[in-house]
Design a protein around this motif. Structure first.
Motif, mmCIF file in Angstrom:
data_model
loop_
_atom_site.group_PDB
_atom_site.id
_atom_site.type_symbol
_atom_site.label_atom_id
_atom_site.label_comp_id
_atom_site.label_asym_id
_atom_site.label_seq_id
_atom_site.Cartn_x
_atom_site.Cartn_y
_atom_site.Cartn_z
ATOM 1 N N GLU A 38 0.809 -1.217 0.000
ATOM 2 C CA GLU A 38 0.000 0.000 0.000
ATOM 3 C C GLU A 38 0.846 1.272 0.000
ATOM 4 O OE1 GLU A 38 -2.640 1.594 3.549
ATOM 5 O OE2 GLU A 38 -3.383 -0.317 2.776
ATOM 6 N N ILE A 39 0.432 2.219 -0.837
ATOM 7 C CA ILE A 39 1.048 3.554 -0.883
ATOM 8 C C ILE A 39 -0.027 4.579 -0.531
ATOM 9 C CG2 ILE A 39 2.077 5.340 -2.367
ATOM 10 C CD1 ILE A 39 3.001 3.068 -4.229
ATOM 11 N N THR A 40 0.345 5.539 0.302
ATOM 12 C CA THR A 40 -0.529 6.676 0.561
ATOM 13 C C THR A 40 0.171 7.898 -0.043
ATOM 14 O OG1 THR A 40 -1.278 5.674 2.624
ATOM 15 C CG2 THR A 40 -1.750 8.023 2.306
ATOM 16 N N PRO A 41 -0.291 8.325 -1.226
ATOM 17 C CA PRO A 41 0.329 9.510 -1.837
ATOM 18 C C PRO A 41 -0.139 10.778 -1.136
ATOM 19 C CG PRO A 41 -1.458 8.713 -3.213
ATOM 20 C CD PRO A 41 -1.353 7.766 -2.039
ATOM 21 N N GLU A 42 0.626 11.845 -1.299
ATOM 22 C CA GLU A 42 0.197 13.124 -0.714
ATOM 23 C C GLU A 42 -0.969 13.711 -1.493
ATOM 24 O OE1 GLU A 42 3.415 15.831 0.028
ATOM 25 O OE2 GLU A 42 4.347 14.461 1.448
ATOM 26 N N ASN A 43 -1.034 13.426 -2.793
ATOM 27 C CA ASN A 43 -2.131 13.888 -3.650
ATOM 28 C C ASN A 43 -2.562 12.728 -4.537
ATOM 29 O OD1 ASN A 43 -1.957 16.809 -2.991
ATOM 30 N ND2 ASN A 43 0.081 16.584 -3.893
ATOM 31 N N ASN A 44 -3.810 12.752 -4.970
ATOM 32 C CA ASN A 44 -4.257 11.730 -5.905
ATOM 33 C C ASN A 44 -3.451 11.835 -7.192
ATOM 34 O OD1 ASN A 44 -6.225 10.493 -4.307
ATOM 35 N ND2 ASN A 44 -7.722 12.065 -4.820
ATOM 36 N N LEU A 45 -3.112 10.694 -7.774
ATOM 37 C CA LEU A 45 -2.292 10.677 -8.976
ATOM 38 C C LEU A 45 -3.123 10.989 -10.209
ATOM 39 C CD1 LEU A 45 -0.077 7.478 -8.494
ATOM 40 C CD2 LEU A 45 0.266 9.771 -7.603
ATOM 41 N N THR A 46 -2.469 11.647 -11.149
ATOM 42 C CA THR A 46 -3.099 11.822 -12.460
ATOM 43 C C THR A 46 -2.988 10.489 -13.194
ATOM 44 O OG1 THR A 46 -1.057 12.447 -13.590
ATOM 45 C CG2 THR A 46 -2.346 14.240 -12.552
ATOM 46 N N TYR A 47 -3.736 10.362 -14.258
ATOM 47 C CA TYR A 47 -3.693 9.135 -15.056
ATOM 48 C C TYR A 47 -2.266 8.892 -15.574
ATOM 49 C CZ TYR A 47 -4.679 5.765 -18.737
ATOM 50 O OH TYR A 47 -4.674 4.654 -19.538
ATOM 51 N N GLN A 48 -1.596 9.952 -16.041
ATOM 52 C CA GLN A 48 -0.239 9.835 -16.571
ATOM 53 C C GLN A 48 0.744 9.409 -15.477
ATOM 54 O OE1 GLN A 48 -2.256 12.484 -17.119
ATOM 55 N NE2 GLN A 48 -2.637 12.268 -19.322
ATOM 56 N N GLN A 49 0.592 9.955 -14.279
ATOM 57 C CA GLN A 49 1.458 9.564 -13.167
ATOM 58 C C GLN A 49 1.269 8.089 -12.827
ATOM 59 O OE1 GLN A 49 0.120 12.592 -10.318
ATOM 60 N NE2 GLN A 49 2.268 13.273 -10.127
ATOM 61 N N GLU A 50 0.013 7.660 -12.804
ATOM 62 C CA GLU A 50 -0.267 6.265 -12.464
ATOM 63 C C GLU A 50 0.330 5.314 -13.502
ATOM 64 O OE1 GLU A 50 -4.040 3.402 -11.379
ATOM 65 O OE2 GLU A 50 -4.220 5.561 -11.031
ATOM 66 N N ILE A 51 0.218 5.665 -14.786
ATOM 67 C CA ILE A 51 0.786 4.842 -15.864
ATOM 68 C C ILE A 51 2.309 4.786 -15.718
ATOM 69 C CG2 ILE A 51 1.146 4.673 -18.374
ATOM 70 C CD1 ILE A 51 -1.699 3.954 -17.488
ATOM 71 N N ALA A 52 2.952 5.931 -15.514
ATOM 72 C CA ALA A 52 4.413 5.990 -15.378
ATOM 73 C C ALA A 52 4.875 5.206 -14.151
ATOM 74 C CB ALA A 52 4.880 7.441 -15.298
ATOM 75 N N LEU A 53 4.171 5.373 -13.037
ATOM 76 C CA LEU A 53 4.537 4.652 -11.818
ATOM 77 C C LEU A 53 4.382 3.145 -12.016
ATOM 78 C CD1 LEU A 53 5.396 4.572 -8.854
ATOM 79 C CD2 LEU A 53 2.982 4.897 -8.229
ATOM 80 N N ASN A 54 3.294 2.738 -12.622
ATOM 81 C CA ASN A 54 3.058 1.313 -12.844
ATOM 82 C C ASN A 54 4.162 0.720 -13.729
ATOM 83 O OD1 ASN A 54 1.525 -0.979 -12.212
ATOM 84 N ND2 ASN A 54 0.472 -0.879 -14.173
ATOM 85 N N LYS A 55 4.582 1.442 -14.755
ATOM 86 C CA LYS A 55 5.658 0.980 -15.645
ATOM 87 C C LYS A 55 6.962 0.828 -14.846
ATOM 88 C CE LYS A 55 7.993 2.110 -19.953
ATOM 89 N NZ LYS A 55 8.120 3.057 -21.067
ATOM 90 N N ASN A 56 7.271 1.827 -14.023
ATOM 91 C CA ASN A 56 8.474 1.794 -13.189
ATOM 92 C C ASN A 56 8.412 0.619 -12.209
ATOM 93 O OD1 ASN A 56 10.364 2.361 -11.014
ATOM 94 N ND2 ASN A 56 10.532 4.431 -11.843
ATOM 95 N N LEU A 57 7.265 0.431 -11.571
ATOM 96 C CA LEU A 57 7.103 -0.656 -10.597
ATOM 97 C C LEU A 57 7.242 -2.024 -11.256
ATOM 98 C CD1 LEU A 57 4.115 0.761 -8.511
ATOM 99 C CD2 LEU A 57 6.474 0.453 -7.715
ATOM 100 N N ARG A 58 6.691 -2.183 -12.444
ATOM 101 C CA ARG A 58 6.772 -3.476 -13.148
ATOM 102 C C ARG A 58 8.218 -3.871 -13.428
ATOM 103 N NH1 ARG A 58 1.798 -4.962 -16.890
ATOM 104 N NH2 ARG A 58 0.171 -4.281 -15.492
ATOM 105 N N LEU A 59 9.060 -2.886 -13.703
ATOM 106 C CA LEU A 59 10.483 -3.172 -13.929
ATOM 107 C C LEU A 59 11.140 -3.748 -12.676
ATOM 108 C CD1 LEU A 59 11.505 -0.003 -15.995
ATOM 109 C CD2 LEU A 59 11.234 -2.356 -16.854
ATOM 110 N N LYS A 60 10.548 -3.488 -11.532
ATOM 111 C CA LYS A 60 11.091 -3.966 -10.253
ATOM 112 C C LYS A 60 10.312 -5.158 -9.710
ATOM 113 C CE LYS A 60 13.008 0.482 -9.097
ATOM 114 N NZ LYS A 60 12.538 1.825 -9.035
#
Length: 188
Positions: A38-60
Protein backbone atom coordinates in the motif's frame (compact mmCIF):
# COMPACT_ATOMS: atom_id res chain seq x y z
CA UNK A 1 -11.23 15.40 -1.58
CA UNK A 2 -10.06 12.14 -0.02
CA UNK A 3 -6.64 10.81 -1.03
CA UNK A 4 -6.94 7.39 -2.69
CA UNK A 5 -4.53 4.74 -1.50
CA UNK A 6 -2.68 2.79 -4.16
CA UNK A 7 -2.43 -0.95 -3.69
CA UNK A 8 0.69 -2.72 -4.92
CA UNK A 9 1.05 -6.38 -5.86
CA UNK A 10 4.09 -8.49 -4.81
CA UNK A 11 5.29 -6.39 -1.86
CA UNK A 12 6.44 -8.93 0.72
CA UNK A 13 9.34 -7.50 2.72
CA UNK A 14 11.01 -4.30 3.94
CA UNK A 15 13.26 -4.24 0.84
CA UNK A 16 10.10 -4.09 -1.26
CA UNK A 17 9.04 -0.96 0.61
CA UNK A 18 12.42 0.63 -0.18
CA UNK A 19 12.13 -0.33 -3.86
CA UNK A 20 8.62 1.13 -4.12
CA UNK A 21 9.73 4.34 -2.36
CA UNK A 22 12.56 4.57 -4.90
CA UNK A 23 10.06 4.24 -7.77
CA UNK A 24 7.93 7.02 -6.28
CA UNK A 25 10.97 9.29 -6.01
CA UNK A 26 12.06 8.46 -9.57
CA UNK A 27 8.61 9.43 -10.82
CA UNK A 28 8.62 12.53 -8.57
CA UNK A 29 5.47 11.45 -6.75
CA UNK A 30 5.16 12.76 -3.19
CA UNK A 31 3.93 10.23 -0.66
CA UNK A 32 3.18 10.23 3.03
CA UNK A 33 3.48 6.50 3.68
CA UNK A 34 4.51 3.22 2.08
CA UNK A 35 3.70 -0.05 3.84
CA UNK A 36 3.48 -3.60 2.56
CA UNK A 37 1.05 -3.63 -0.33
CA UNK A 38 0.00 0.00 0.00
CA UNK A 39 1.05 3.55 -0.88
CA UNK A 40 -0.53 6.68 0.56
CA UNK A 41 0.33 9.51 -1.84
CA UNK A 42 0.20 13.12 -0.71
CA UNK A 43 -2.13 13.89 -3.65
CA UNK A 44 -4.26 11.73 -5.91
CA UNK A 45 -2.29 10.68 -8.98
CA UNK A 46 -3.10 11.82 -12.46
CA UNK A 47 -3.69 9.14 -15.06
CA UNK A 48 -0.24 9.83 -16.57
CA UNK A 49 1.46 9.56 -13.17
CA UNK A 50 -0.27 6.27 -12.46
CA UNK A 51 0.79 4.84 -15.86
CA UNK A 52 4.41 5.99 -15.38
CA UNK A 53 4.54 4.65 -11.82
CA UNK A 54 3.06 1.31 -12.84
CA UNK A 55 5.66 0.98 -15.64
CA UNK A 56 8.47 1.79 -13.19
CA UNK A 57 7.10 -0.66 -10.60
CA UNK A 58 6.77 -3.48 -13.15
CA UNK A 59 10.48 -3.17 -13.93
CA UNK A 60 11.09 -3.97 -10.25
CA UNK A 61 8.61 -6.86 -10.06
CA UNK A 62 5.63 -4.97 -8.66
CA UNK A 63 2.46 -3.56 -10.13
CA UNK A 64 -0.51 -1.44 -9.19
CA UNK A 65 -3.59 -3.47 -8.38
CA UNK A 66 -6.58 -2.11 -10.18
CA UNK A 67 -9.31 -4.70 -9.79
CA UNK A 68 -11.31 -4.64 -6.55
CA UNK A 69 -11.08 -8.41 -6.06
CA UNK A 70 -7.31 -8.37 -6.53
CA UNK A 71 -7.02 -5.62 -3.91
CA UNK A 72 -8.74 -7.80 -1.35
CA UNK A 73 -6.61 -10.84 -2.24
CA UNK A 74 -3.47 -8.72 -1.92
CA UNK A 75 -4.64 -7.46 1.49
CA UNK A 76 -5.22 -11.08 2.58
CA UNK A 77 -1.66 -11.98 1.54
CA UNK A 78 -0.15 -9.01 3.38
CA UNK A 79 -2.15 -9.83 6.52
CA UNK A 80 -1.12 -13.50 6.39
CA UNK A 81 2.54 -12.55 6.13
CA UNK A 82 2.15 -10.25 9.13
CA UNK A 83 0.36 -13.02 11.02
CA UNK A 84 3.23 -15.45 10.38
CA UNK A 85 5.96 -12.95 11.28
CA UNK A 86 4.19 -11.95 14.51
CA UNK A 87 3.04 -15.44 15.52
CA UNK A 88 3.87 -15.18 19.24
CA UNK A 89 1.39 -12.35 19.69
CA UNK A 90 -1.34 -13.98 17.64
CA UNK A 91 -4.07 -15.84 19.48
CA UNK A 92 -6.78 -15.54 16.84
CA UNK A 93 -7.59 -18.18 14.28
CA UNK A 94 -6.68 -17.13 10.74
CA UNK A 95 -10.36 -16.80 9.85
CA UNK A 96 -10.99 -14.44 12.79
CA UNK A 97 -7.79 -12.51 12.12
CA UNK A 98 -8.75 -11.80 8.50
CA UNK A 99 -12.41 -11.10 9.24
CA UNK A 100 -11.53 -8.69 12.06
CA UNK A 101 -9.20 -6.69 9.84
CA UNK A 102 -11.01 -6.72 6.51
CA UNK A 103 -14.56 -6.57 7.88
CA UNK A 104 -15.69 -9.22 5.40
CA UNK A 105 -17.13 -12.65 6.20
CA UNK A 106 -14.43 -15.34 6.05
CA UNK A 107 -16.44 -17.58 3.72
CA UNK A 108 -16.55 -14.72 1.19
CA UNK A 109 -12.80 -14.05 1.61
CA UNK A 110 -12.03 -17.75 1.21
CA UNK A 111 -14.14 -18.09 -1.92
CA UNK A 112 -12.68 -14.92 -3.45
CA UNK A 113 -9.10 -15.94 -2.65
CA UNK A 114 -9.58 -19.39 -4.20
CA UNK A 115 -11.17 -17.86 -7.29
CA UNK A 116 -8.30 -15.44 -7.92
CA UNK A 117 -5.35 -17.55 -6.69
CA UNK A 118 -6.50 -21.09 -7.60
CA UNK A 119 -5.35 -21.95 -4.08
CA UNK A 120 -7.04 -21.87 -0.69
CA UNK A 121 -6.12 -19.40 2.04
CA UNK A 122 -5.07 -22.33 4.22
CA UNK A 123 -2.75 -23.79 1.56
CA UNK A 124 -1.24 -20.39 0.85
CA UNK A 125 -0.76 -19.75 4.57
CA UNK A 126 0.95 -23.11 5.08
CA UNK A 127 3.27 -22.55 2.11
CA UNK A 128 4.24 -19.12 3.44
CA UNK A 129 4.77 -20.53 6.92
CA UNK A 130 7.06 -23.29 5.61
CA UNK A 131 9.05 -20.74 3.59
CA UNK A 132 9.53 -18.76 6.80
CA UNK A 133 10.71 -21.94 8.54
CA UNK A 134 13.21 -22.47 5.67
CA UNK A 135 14.41 -18.90 6.13
CA UNK A 136 14.89 -19.38 9.88
CA UNK A 137 16.63 -22.72 9.36
CA UNK A 138 18.96 -21.14 6.78
CA UNK A 139 20.03 -18.46 9.25
CA UNK A 140 20.94 -21.12 11.80
CA UNK A 141 20.20 -18.79 14.71
CA UNK A 142 17.28 -20.81 16.12
CA UNK A 143 16.96 -24.53 16.65
CA UNK A 144 13.86 -26.42 15.57
CA UNK A 145 12.25 -26.25 19.01
CA UNK A 146 12.67 -22.46 19.08
CA UNK A 147 11.25 -22.18 15.55
CA UNK A 148 8.25 -24.34 16.51
CA UNK A 149 7.64 -22.10 19.54
CA UNK A 150 8.08 -18.91 17.52
CA UNK A 151 5.46 -20.05 14.99
CA UNK A 152 3.05 -21.46 17.57
CA UNK A 153 3.34 -25.08 16.46
CA UNK A 154 1.95 -27.49 19.03
CA UNK A 155 5.12 -29.61 18.74
CA UNK A 156 8.35 -30.02 16.82
CA UNK A 157 6.92 -33.26 15.41
CA UNK A 158 3.95 -31.41 13.90
CA UNK A 159 6.24 -28.76 12.38
CA UNK A 160 8.46 -31.50 10.95
CA UNK A 161 5.44 -33.34 9.51
CA UNK A 162 4.13 -30.22 7.74
CA UNK A 163 7.62 -29.30 6.56
CA UNK A 164 8.13 -32.74 5.00
CA UNK A 165 4.68 -32.69 3.36
CA UNK A 166 5.53 -29.43 1.58
CA UNK A 167 9.27 -29.80 0.88
CA UNK A 168 9.65 -33.62 0.80
CA UNK A 169 12.57 -33.16 3.21
CA UNK A 170 12.80 -33.19 6.97
CA UNK A 171 13.99 -29.92 8.50
CA UNK A 172 17.31 -31.62 9.35
CA UNK A 173 17.74 -32.81 5.75
CA UNK A 174 16.99 -29.29 4.55
CA UNK A 175 19.61 -27.80 6.91
CA UNK A 176 22.26 -30.30 5.75
CA UNK A 177 21.51 -29.95 2.04
CA UNK A 178 23.73 -27.83 -0.18
CA UNK A 179 20.76 -26.76 -2.28
CA UNK A 180 18.45 -24.83 0.02
CA UNK A 181 15.63 -24.22 -2.44
CA UNK A 182 13.61 -21.33 -1.17
CA UNK A 183 10.68 -19.85 -3.00
CA UNK A 184 10.31 -16.09 -3.25
CA UNK A 185 7.33 -15.07 -1.12
CA UNK A 186 5.63 -13.34 -4.03
CA UNK A 187 5.87 -16.53 -6.12
CA UNK A 188 3.71 -18.58 -3.74
Amino acid sequence: MQIQKIYIKNMVCPRCITAVEQSLKEEQIAFSQVILGEITPENNLTYQQEIALNKNLRLKGFEIIEIGKEKIVNQIKVLLLAYIRNAPTQHEKISEYLTNRLYVDYSHLSKLFSEIQQNTIEQYFLQQKIEFVKELLSYGELNLTEIADKLNYSSVAYLSKQFKEITHLTPTQFQKSQNKNRIALDKI
